[in-house]
Design a protein around this motif. Structure first.
Motif, PDB file in Angstrom:
ATOM      1  N   VAL A   6     -29.190 -14.907   3.977  1.00 56.23           N
ATOM      2  CA  VAL A   6     -28.911 -14.538   5.364  1.00 56.23           C
ATOM      3  C   VAL A   6     -28.058 -15.608   6.020  1.00 56.23           C
ATOM      4  CG1 VAL A   6     -29.928 -14.118   7.638  1.00 56.23           C
ATOM      5  CG2 VAL A   6     -30.990 -13.129   5.596  1.00 56.23           C
ATOM      6  N   ASP A   7     -28.399 -16.869   5.801  1.00 62.37           N
ATOM      7  CA  ASP A   7     -27.616 -17.971   6.372  1.00 62.37           C
ATOM      8  C   ASP A   7     -26.172 -17.918   5.891  1.00 62.37           C
ATOM      9  OD1 ASP A   7     -29.876 -18.863   7.692  1.00 62.37           O
ATOM     10  OD2 ASP A   7     -30.286 -20.474   6.261  1.00 62.37           O
ATOM     11  N   GLN A   8     -25.967 -17.632   4.619  1.00 61.92           N
ATOM     12  CA  GLN A   8     -24.610 -17.559   4.064  1.00 61.92           C
ATOM     13  C   GLN A   8     -23.842 -16.383   4.661  1.00 61.92           C
ATOM     14  OE1 GLN A   8     -23.022 -19.795   2.150  1.00 61.92           O
ATOM     15  NE2 GLN A   8     -21.221 -18.546   2.504  1.00 61.92           N
ATOM     16  N   ILE A   9     -24.493 -15.241   4.789  1.00 60.16           N
ATOM     17  CA  ILE A   9     -23.849 -14.070   5.389  1.00 60.16           C
ATOM     18  C   ILE A   9     -23.436 -14.381   6.823  1.00 60.16           C
ATOM     19  CG2 ILE A   9     -24.266 -11.715   6.221  1.00 60.16           C
ATOM     20  CD1 ILE A   9     -26.088 -11.373   3.704  1.00 60.16           C
ATOM     21  N   VAL A  10     -24.349 -14.950   7.591  1.00 63.05           N
ATOM     22  CA  VAL A  10     -24.072 -15.289   8.990  1.00 63.05           C
ATOM     23  C   VAL A  10     -22.926 -16.292   9.073  1.00 63.05           C
ATOM     24  CG1 VAL A  10     -25.021 -16.462  11.017  1.00 63.05           C
ATOM     25  CG2 VAL A  10     -26.358 -14.708   9.856  1.00 63.05           C
ATOM     26  N   HIS A  11     -22.960 -17.312   8.232  1.00 63.90           N
ATOM     27  CA  HIS A  11     -21.919 -18.337   8.235  1.00 63.90           C
ATOM     28  C   HIS A  11     -20.548 -17.719   7.923  1.00 63.90           C
ATOM     29  CE1 HIS A  11     -20.050 -22.248   7.788  1.00 63.90           C
ATOM     30  NE2 HIS A  11     -19.574 -21.843   6.621  1.00 63.90           N
ATOM     31  N   THR A  12     -20.491 -16.876   6.921  1.00 67.87           N
ATOM     32  CA  THR A  12     -19.238 -16.252   6.520  1.00 67.87           C
ATOM     33  C   THR A  12     -18.674 -15.374   7.635  1.00 67.87           C
ATOM     34  OG1 THR A  12     -19.924 -16.274   4.204  1.00 67.87           O
ATOM     35  CG2 THR A  12     -18.157 -14.756   4.799  1.00 67.87           C
ATOM     36  N   ILE A  13     -19.522 -14.554   8.236  1.00 68.49           N
ATOM     37  CA  ILE A  13     -19.068 -13.684   9.325  1.00 68.49           C
ATOM     38  C   ILE A  13     -18.597 -14.524  10.509  1.00 68.49           C
ATOM     39  CG2 ILE A  13     -19.757 -11.935  11.013  1.00 68.49           C
ATOM     40  CD1 ILE A  13     -21.687 -10.842   8.854  1.00 68.49           C
ATOM     41  N   ALA A  14     -19.322 -15.582  10.813  1.00 73.76           N
ATOM     42  CA  ALA A  14     -18.939 -16.462  11.926  1.00 73.76           C
ATOM     43  C   ALA A  14     -17.558 -17.062  11.688  1.00 73.76           C
ATOM     44  CB  ALA A  14     -19.978 -17.557  12.116  1.00 73.76           C
ATOM     45  N   GLU A  15     -17.296 -17.506  10.478  1.00 77.80           N
ATOM     46  CA  GLU A  15     -15.982 -18.071  10.157  1.00 77.80           C
ATOM     47  C   GLU A  15     -14.885 -17.018  10.228  1.00 77.80           C
ATOM     48  OE1 GLU A  15     -16.090 -20.008   6.349  1.00 77.80           O
ATOM     49  OE2 GLU A  15     -16.524 -21.953   7.289  1.00 77.80           O
ATOM     50  N   GLU A  16     -15.155 -15.836   9.679  1.00 78.15           N
ATOM     51  CA  GLU A  16     -14.154 -14.766   9.644  1.00 78.15           C
ATOM     52  C   GLU A  16     -13.786 -14.275  11.038  1.00 78.15           C
ATOM     53  OE1 GLU A  16     -15.787 -11.667   7.251  1.00 78.15           O
ATOM     54  OE2 GLU A  16     -15.549 -12.786   5.379  1.00 78.15           O
ATOM     55  N   THR A  17     -14.751 -14.275  11.935  1.00 77.51           N
ATOM     56  CA  THR A  17     -14.519 -13.697  13.263  1.00 77.51           C
ATOM     57  C   THR A  17     -14.390 -14.746  14.359  1.00 77.51           C
ATOM     58  OG1 THR A  17     -16.902 -13.440  13.639  1.00 77.51           O
ATOM     59  CG2 THR A  17     -15.725 -11.562  12.648  1.00 77.51           C
ATOM     60  N   ASN A  18     -14.472 -16.024  13.977  1.00 73.68           N
ATOM     61  CA  ASN A  18     -14.388 -17.116  14.948  1.00 73.68           C
ATOM     62  C   ASN A  18     -15.424 -16.934  16.068  1.00 73.68           C
ATOM     63  OD1 ASN A  18     -13.361 -19.549  15.837  1.00 73.68           O
ATOM     64  ND2 ASN A  18     -11.827 -18.592  17.134  1.00 73.68           N
ATOM     65  N   THR A  19     -16.650 -16.679  15.650  1.00 72.98           N
ATOM     66  CA  THR A  19     -17.771 -16.433  16.560  1.00 72.98           C
ATOM     67  C   THR A  19     -18.869 -17.442  16.241  1.00 72.98           C
ATOM     68  OG1 THR A  19     -17.235 -14.070  16.506  1.00 72.98           O
ATOM     69  CG2 THR A  19     -19.416 -14.660  17.327  1.00 72.98           C
ATOM     70  N   PRO A  20     -19.565 -17.969  17.259  1.00 68.71           N
ATOM     71  CA  PRO A  20     -20.658 -18.917  16.983  1.00 68.71           C
ATOM     72  C   PRO A  20     -21.724 -18.302  16.069  1.00 68.71           C
ATOM     73  CG  PRO A  20     -20.154 -18.853  19.326  1.00 68.71           C
ATOM     74  CD  PRO A  20     -19.361 -17.748  18.682  1.00 68.71           C
ATOM     75  N   GLU A  21     -22.249 -19.126  15.162  1.00 68.42           N
ATOM     76  CA  GLU A  21     -23.254 -18.637  14.218  1.00 68.42           C
ATOM     77  C   GLU A  21     -24.492 -18.092  14.915  1.00 68.42           C
ATOM     78  OE1 GLU A  21     -24.207 -20.933  10.759  1.00 68.42           O
ATOM     79  OE2 GLU A  21     -22.133 -21.581  10.504  1.00 68.42           O
ATOM     80  N   GLU A  22     -24.874 -18.678  16.035  1.00 65.02           N
ATOM     81  CA  GLU A  22     -26.058 -18.197  16.770  1.00 65.02           C
ATOM     82  C   GLU A  22     -25.849 -16.758  17.230  1.00 65.02           C
ATOM     83  OE1 GLU A  22     -24.348 -21.054  17.808  1.00 65.02           O
ATOM     84  OE2 GLU A  22     -25.640 -22.373  16.632  1.00 65.02           O
ATOM     85  N   THR A  23     -24.645 -16.463  17.688  1.00 63.55           N
ATOM     86  CA  THR A  23     -24.325 -15.105  18.145  1.00 63.55           C
ATOM     87  C   THR A  23     -24.354 -14.135  16.977  1.00 63.55           C
ATOM     88  OG1 THR A  23     -22.944 -16.013  19.911  1.00 63.55           O
ATOM     89  CG2 THR A  23     -22.591 -13.699  19.326  1.00 63.55           C
ATOM     90  N   VAL A  24     -23.727 -14.527  15.880  1.00 61.61           N
ATOM     91  CA  VAL A  24     -23.696 -13.673  14.690  1.00 61.61           C
ATOM     92  C   VAL A  24     -25.112 -13.441  14.165  1.00 61.61           C
ATOM     93  CG1 VAL A  24     -22.878 -13.459  12.309  1.00 61.61           C
ATOM     94  CG2 VAL A  24     -21.367 -14.409  14.065  1.00 61.61           C
ATOM     95  N   ALA A  25     -25.926 -14.486  14.127  1.00 60.42           N
ATOM     96  CA  ALA A  25     -27.299 -14.366  13.629  1.00 60.42           C
ATOM     97  C   ALA A  25     -28.096 -13.379  14.468  1.00 60.42           C
ATOM     98  CB  ALA A  25     -27.981 -15.726  13.622  1.00 60.42           C
ATOM     99  N   ARG A  26     -27.932 -13.442  15.775  1.00 60.50           N
ATOM    100  CA  ARG A  26     -28.664 -12.532  16.670  1.00 60.50           C
ATOM    101  C   ARG A  26     -28.210 -11.084  16.456  1.00 60.50           C
ATOM    102  NH1 ARG A  26     -26.791 -10.786  21.108  1.00 60.50           N
ATOM    103  NH2 ARG A  26     -25.433 -12.560  21.499  1.00 60.50           N
ATOM    104  N   ILE A  27     -26.896 -10.868  16.403  1.00 57.74           N
ATOM    105  CA  ILE A  27     -26.376  -9.514  16.211  1.00 57.74           C
ATOM    106  C   ILE A  27     -26.786  -8.980  14.841  1.00 57.74           C
ATOM    107  CG2 ILE A  27     -24.272  -8.126  16.021  1.00 57.74           C
ATOM    108  CD1 ILE A  27     -22.974 -10.095  18.017  1.00 57.74           C
ATOM    109  N   TYR A  28     -26.711  -9.827  13.822  1.00 52.99           N
ATOM    110  CA  TYR A  28     -27.079  -9.419  12.465  1.00 52.99           C
ATOM    111  C   TYR A  28     -28.559  -9.024  12.402  1.00 52.99           C
ATOM    112  CZ  TYR A  28     -27.787  -9.531   7.427  1.00 52.99           C
ATOM    113  OH  TYR A  28     -28.114  -9.192   6.132  1.00 52.99           O
ATOM    114  N   ALA A  29     -29.415  -9.840  12.975  1.00 45.32           N
ATOM    115  CA  ALA A  29     -30.856  -9.551  12.961  1.00 45.32           C
ATOM    116  C   ALA A  29     -31.154  -8.251  13.705  1.00 45.32           C
ATOM    117  CB  ALA A  29     -31.634 -10.707  13.574  1.00 45.32           C
ATOM    118  N   ASP A  30     -30.525  -8.067  14.856  1.00 44.19           N
ATOM    119  CA  ASP A  30     -30.736  -6.830  15.631  1.00 44.19           C
ATOM    120  C   ASP A  30     -30.262  -5.605  14.858  1.00 44.19           C
ATOM    121  OD1 ASP A  30     -31.752  -8.389  17.674  1.00 44.19           O
ATOM    122  OD2 ASP A  30     -29.955  -8.224  18.946  1.00 44.19           O
ATOM    123  N   THR A  31     -29.093  -5.725  14.237  1.00 47.51           N
ATOM    124  CA  THR A  31     -28.535  -4.612  13.473  1.00 47.51           C
ATOM    125  C   THR A  31     -29.413  -4.290  12.269  1.00 47.51           C
ATOM    126  OG1 THR A  31     -26.302  -5.234  14.159  1.00 47.51           O
ATOM    127  CG2 THR A  31     -26.487  -3.793  12.240  1.00 47.51           C
TER     128      THR A  31
END
Length: 65
Positions: A6-31
């Motif tokens: 999960v950490d790797q997925i969040v990190h990768t998405i954050a880098e690809e979209t230039n979005t903070p990891e905390e934001t990506v983690a929250r959206i990912y968990a909700d989704t």
């Protein structure tokens, strides 16, 4: 799914979209929670959730002029 995956997925998405990891983690968990509540087969839910988060973040990103 192991936390490191999960950490790797969040990190990768954050880098690809230039979005903070905390934001990506929250959206990912909700989704992922939303998909788990509705799915009968749950094997590929992390993949689908990651794809949905990427699409959501790319749609909401400001377009360069």
């Amino acid at each position: 799914m192991p936390k490191t995956d999960v950490d790797q997925i969040v990190h990768t998405i954050a880098e690809e979209t230039n979005t903070p990891e905390e934001t990506v983690a929250r959206i990912y968990a909700d989704t992922l929670d939303q998909y788990r509540a509705e799915a009968r087969i749950q094997d590929y839910l992390p993949l689908f959730a990651a794809r949905k988060v990427r699409a959501t973040l790319r749609q909401s990103a400001p377009t360069p002029h």
